[in-house]
Scaffold this active site. Structure first.
Site, mmCIF file in Angstrom:
data_model
loop_
_atom_site.group_PDB
_atom_site.id
_atom_site.type_symbol
_atom_site.label_atom_id
_atom_site.label_comp_id
_atom_site.label_asym_id
_atom_site.label_seq_id
_atom_site.Cartn_x
_atom_site.Cartn_y
_atom_site.Cartn_z
ATOM 1 N N THR A 1 -1.501 -2.544 -4.101
ATOM 2 C CA THR A 1 -1.452 -3.440 -4.997
ATOM 3 C C THR A 1 -2.184 -4.496 -4.674
ATOM 4 O OG1 THR A 1 0.393 -4.736 -4.184
ATOM 5 C CG2 THR A 1 1.084 -2.988 -5.344
ATOM 6 N N GLU B 1 0.892 -1.307 -0.026
ATOM 7 C CA GLU B 1 -0.074 0.054 0.089
ATOM 8 C C GLU B 1 0.813 1.204 0.222
ATOM 9 O OE1 GLU B 1 -2.954 -0.142 3.418
ATOM 10 O OE2 GLU B 1 -1.765 -1.988 3.735
ATOM 11 N N ASP C 1 -7.484 8.355 0.913
ATOM 12 C CA ASP C 1 -7.350 8.199 2.440
ATOM 13 C C ASP C 1 -7.577 9.409 2.998
ATOM 14 O OD1 ASP C 1 -7.560 6.533 4.626
ATOM 15 O OD2 ASP C 1 -5.523 5.557 4.479
ATOM 16 N N GLU D 1 -4.091 6.787 -2.260
ATOM 17 C CA GLU D 1 -3.601 5.573 -1.869
ATOM 18 C C GLU D 1 -3.790 4.509 -3.044
ATOM 19 O OE1 GLU D 1 -3.708 4.051 2.079
ATOM 20 O OE2 GLU D 1 -3.715 2.002 1.637
ATOM 21 N N TYR E 1 -7.703 4.758 -3.726
ATOM 22 C CA TYR E 1 -8.803 5.293 -3.098
ATOM 23 C C TYR E 1 -8.011 6.576 -2.259
ATOM 24 C CZ TYR E 1 -6.809 2.696 1.136
ATOM 25 O OH TYR E 1 -6.278 2.126 1.983
HETATM 26 P P1 ATP Z 1 -6.281 0.458 5.841
HETATM 27 O O1 ATP Z 1 -5.439 0.922 4.341
HETATM 28 O O2 ATP Z 1 -7.426 1.387 5.796
HETATM 29 O O3 ATP Z 1 -5.030 0.307 6.717
HETATM 30 P P2 ATP Z 1 -5.931 -2.241 4.817
HETATM 31 O O4 ATP Z 1 -4.844 -2.267 5.753
HETATM 32 O O5 ATP Z 1 -6.920 -3.292 5.067
HETATM 33 O O6 ATP Z 1 -6.702 -0.931 5.049
HETATM 34 P P3 ATP Z 1 -5.643 -1.716 1.814
HETATM 35 O O7 ATP Z 1 -5.435 -0.455 1.658
HETATM 36 O O8 ATP Z 1 -7.149 -2.378 1.700
HETATM 37 O O9 ATP Z 1 -5.376 -1.979 3.331
HETATM 38 O O10 ATP Z 1 -4.773 -3.009 1.040
HETATM 39 C C1 ATP Z 1 -4.641 -4.033 1.549
HETATM 40 C C2 ATP Z 1 -3.298 -4.895 1.235
HETATM 41 O O11 ATP Z 1 -3.140 -6.250 1.509
HETATM 42 C C3 ATP Z 1 -3.177 -5.080 -0.464
HETATM 43 O O12 ATP Z 1 -2.174 -4.499 -1.049
HETATM 44 C C4 ATP Z 1 -3.539 -6.245 -0.763
HETATM 45 O O13 ATP Z 1 -2.949 -6.887 -1.966
HETATM 46 C C5 ATP Z 1 -2.967 -7.184 0.483
HETATM 47 N N1 ATP Z 1 -3.774 -8.233 0.890
HETATM 48 C C6 ATP Z 1 -4.931 -8.853 0.690
HETATM 49 N N2 ATP Z 1 -5.221 -9.762 1.457
HETATM 50 C C7 ATP Z 1 -3.971 -10.337 2.051
HETATM 51 C C8 ATP Z 1 -3.785 -11.301 2.649
HETATM 52 N N3 ATP Z 1 -4.572 -12.303 2.690
HETATM 53 N N4 ATP Z 1 -2.528 -11.519 2.882
HETATM 54 C C9 ATP Z 1 -1.588 -10.468 2.578
HETATM 55 N N5 ATP Z 1 -1.784 -9.396 1.942
HETATM 56 C C10 ATP Z 1 -3.111 -9.352 1.460
HETATM 57 MG MG MG Z 2 -4.434 0.964 2.752
HETATM 58 MG MG MG Z 3 -2.838 -0.819 5.524
#
Ligand code: ATP
Ligand code: MG
Ligand code: MG
Length: 485
Positions: free
Chosen positions: A67, A9, A58, A64, A56
């Site tokens: 991947t 991210e 944030d 942000e 998105y």
């Molecule tokens: P936030 O950004 O609000 O903290 P978040 O940590 O859930 O939320 P996202 O921005 O939605 O993060 O991104 C999630 C990331 O985790 C992406 O890069 C995705 O590819 C990766 N991902 C998704 N599922 C898994 C998994 N089961 N294990 C490891 N990585 C994962």
């Molecule tokens: Mg994130």
């Molecule tokens: Mg995150």
């Protein structure tokens, strides 16, 4: 875990300035401009793209890009770079609109971690780990590695340890003939500016306390089988070698921890004091107190881990071991010749010293801060990193065609492949849909969501049925999509 899924991210810094460098638009307004085509496409500033990534806005007006799930770290680098290009095109489009409006304003997106006001933002690594492994045991072994990893994968930068007063003495010690930047009274080069912004080793909060490892339990998968390790200590890296090393070395260390064998016992007495000290010690030799007494050094911790995991690396990972060793050697010996063309911190160290010398200024000079920001500008024509790359002074990274393909094609060896197919078909046939990391769903009343709880799943009859439904029930008119993603 032999095969591991991971994702990166990236929160981008956003500035909108006039030709004279003064602020033109507040970040909120600039973000609105930037996201106009995204909102037009997805009716939201939070969308999943055809390449299965999430794009998105944030809180705090940080654009942000996360991947899609990758199980190959060069693929991850390509997917991450694709995100840079998508955002660079969004910025170009927004800038064209601002120019048409006759506004003296230009948006820049910076892939960095600390803005000029001292606010830090993130570059979060996500690693899939087994639920059955002892998650509570992980930090003991992972933290010493992560605290010292900055000597390999830090983005480099300048911190001011004393207030600037602009006196000439600052300048005197700043640049040396051998090309390494030394401490001036008020400013010094460090491996990672982010190190000063970390306040806790392990915590479930991301923003308030800024831990090195975030333990919020959100597996984005079957919670009985998986956990997602959320590493939030990393710097945003421009160099493909640096980004690749972040994931490839951490993956190997995790594999060693998961193997159940005896591990290097390097738990540190104070992770937060250590991370700041390591950041400031460009020779990697400052003694770091160990929890059990005695001391170690950053170079020693990295070398111990590299030696420890060497036998776990397969054929395709030999390059990782070699790069890792070269990076350690660059710090240990002071010979930066390889590092200064491959690793972000060393590329910057050389660049800042050259520019400081040429201008006869110290590292505290505002010109160096501007250079630091410009290094991280993702716009290829504006960014200093990209200029160095074109001149062969920074790594090329994945081939152009591969990055272009990654804009619209998800990784094919994880569930991202399924998400990518659904988003692509839904866009092409004008079908309303919502997806997240685990769920694929059409928005028509009564539509059943399809869950993909195993990140390694690449084929699923329920997804085939969903694709069939999209093709037969779609309006046939493609939803206006962003042409570049
Ligand atoms: P936030 O950004 O609000 O903290 P978040 O940590 O859930 O939320 P996202 O921005 O939605 O993060 O991104 C999630 C990331 O985790 C992406 O890069 C995705 O590819 C990766 N991902 C998704 N599922 C898994 C998994 N089961 N294990 C490891 N990585 C994962
Ligand atoms: Mg994130
Ligand atoms: Mg995150």
């Amino acid at each position: 875990m032999k095969r591991r899924v991971g994702g990166l991210e990236t929160e981008y810094g956003l500035v909108c300035v006039r030709a004279d460098g003064s602020r033109a638009l507040e970040p909120e307004a600039a973000a609105r401009e930037l996201f106009r085509p995204v909102v037009a496409m997805g009716r939201s500033s939070n969308v999943f793209l055809r390449n299965a990534a999430r794009l998105y806005l944030d809180v705090g007006s940080h654009p942000e890009y996360a991947t899609a799930e990758c199980d190959d770290w060069w693929e991850l680098v390509a997917q991450d770079r694709a995100g840079d290009r998508i955002f660079a095109d969004l910025a170009a489009q927004a800038n064209a609109c601002l120019a048409e409006d006759g506004q003296d304003a230009r948006i820049h997106l910076l892939k960095n971690n600390v803005d000029s006001a001292g606010n830090a933002f993130g570059s979060h690594e996500n690693y899939l780990v087994d639920r059955r492994g002892e998650f509570t045991r992980l930090p003991r072994y992972l933290l010493p590695f992560l605290v010292t990893r900055q000597i390999i994968t830090g983005a480099g930068g300048v911190v001011r340890s004393a207030p600037e007063d602009g006196t000439a003495s600052h300048r005197a010690a700043a640049a040396t003939a051998d090309g390494t930047a030394r401490e001036a009274d008020g400013a010094r080069f460090v491996f990672s500016r982010r190190s000063d912004h970390m306040w806790e080793a392990v915590s479930s909060a991301t923003t308030r306390t800024r831990p090195i490892i975030n333990t919020r339990d959100e597996p984005h998968g079957d919670p009985t089988r998986f956990r997602r390790l959320h590493v939030i200590v990393g710097d945003s890296t421009m160099s493909a070698v640096s980004t690749h090393l972040r994931f490839a070395t951490t993956d190997l260390v995790l594999r060693a921890i998961e193997s159940g064998r005896a591990l290097p016992e390097l738990a540190l007495h104070d992770d937060i004091a250590a991370i700041r000290a390591v950041s400031r010690d460009l020779a990697g030799t400052t003694p770091i107190p160990l929890a059990d007494g005695g001391t170690t050094t950053a170079v020693e911790v990295q070398q111990r881990w590299l030696d420890h995991v060497s036998d776990l690396a397969d054929e395709s990972e030999q390059q990782t071991l070699q790069d890792w060793q070269r990076a350690i050697d660059a710090v240990r010996t002071g010979d930066r010749s390889w590092a200064a063309e491959n690793l972000d911190w060393a590329i910057k160290e050389r660049l800042f010293a050259q520019v400081a010398e040429r201008r006869g200024v110290g590292l505290e000079d505002p010109a160096i801060e501007r250079l630091d920001l410009a290094y991280h500008d993702i716009e290829p024509a504006q960014g200093v990193f990209h200029a160095l790359r074109r001149r062969g002074l920074a790594p090329q990274g994945p081939a152009d065609e591969r990055i272009e393909a990654a804009r619209t094609t998800a990784p094919t060896t994880t569930r991202a492949h399924l998400r990518g197919q659904v988003v692509t078909a839904a866009q092409e046939h004008g079908v309303d849909h919502v997806v997240d990391w685990t769920t694929l769903r059409l928005t028509r009343p009564g539509a059943m969501p399809v869950q993909v709880l195993d990140p390694f799943t690449t084929e699923l009859p329920a997804v085939d049925a969903l694709l069939e439904e999209i093709r037969s029930h779609g309006s046939g008119s493609p939803r206006s999509s962003m042409p570049f993603a």
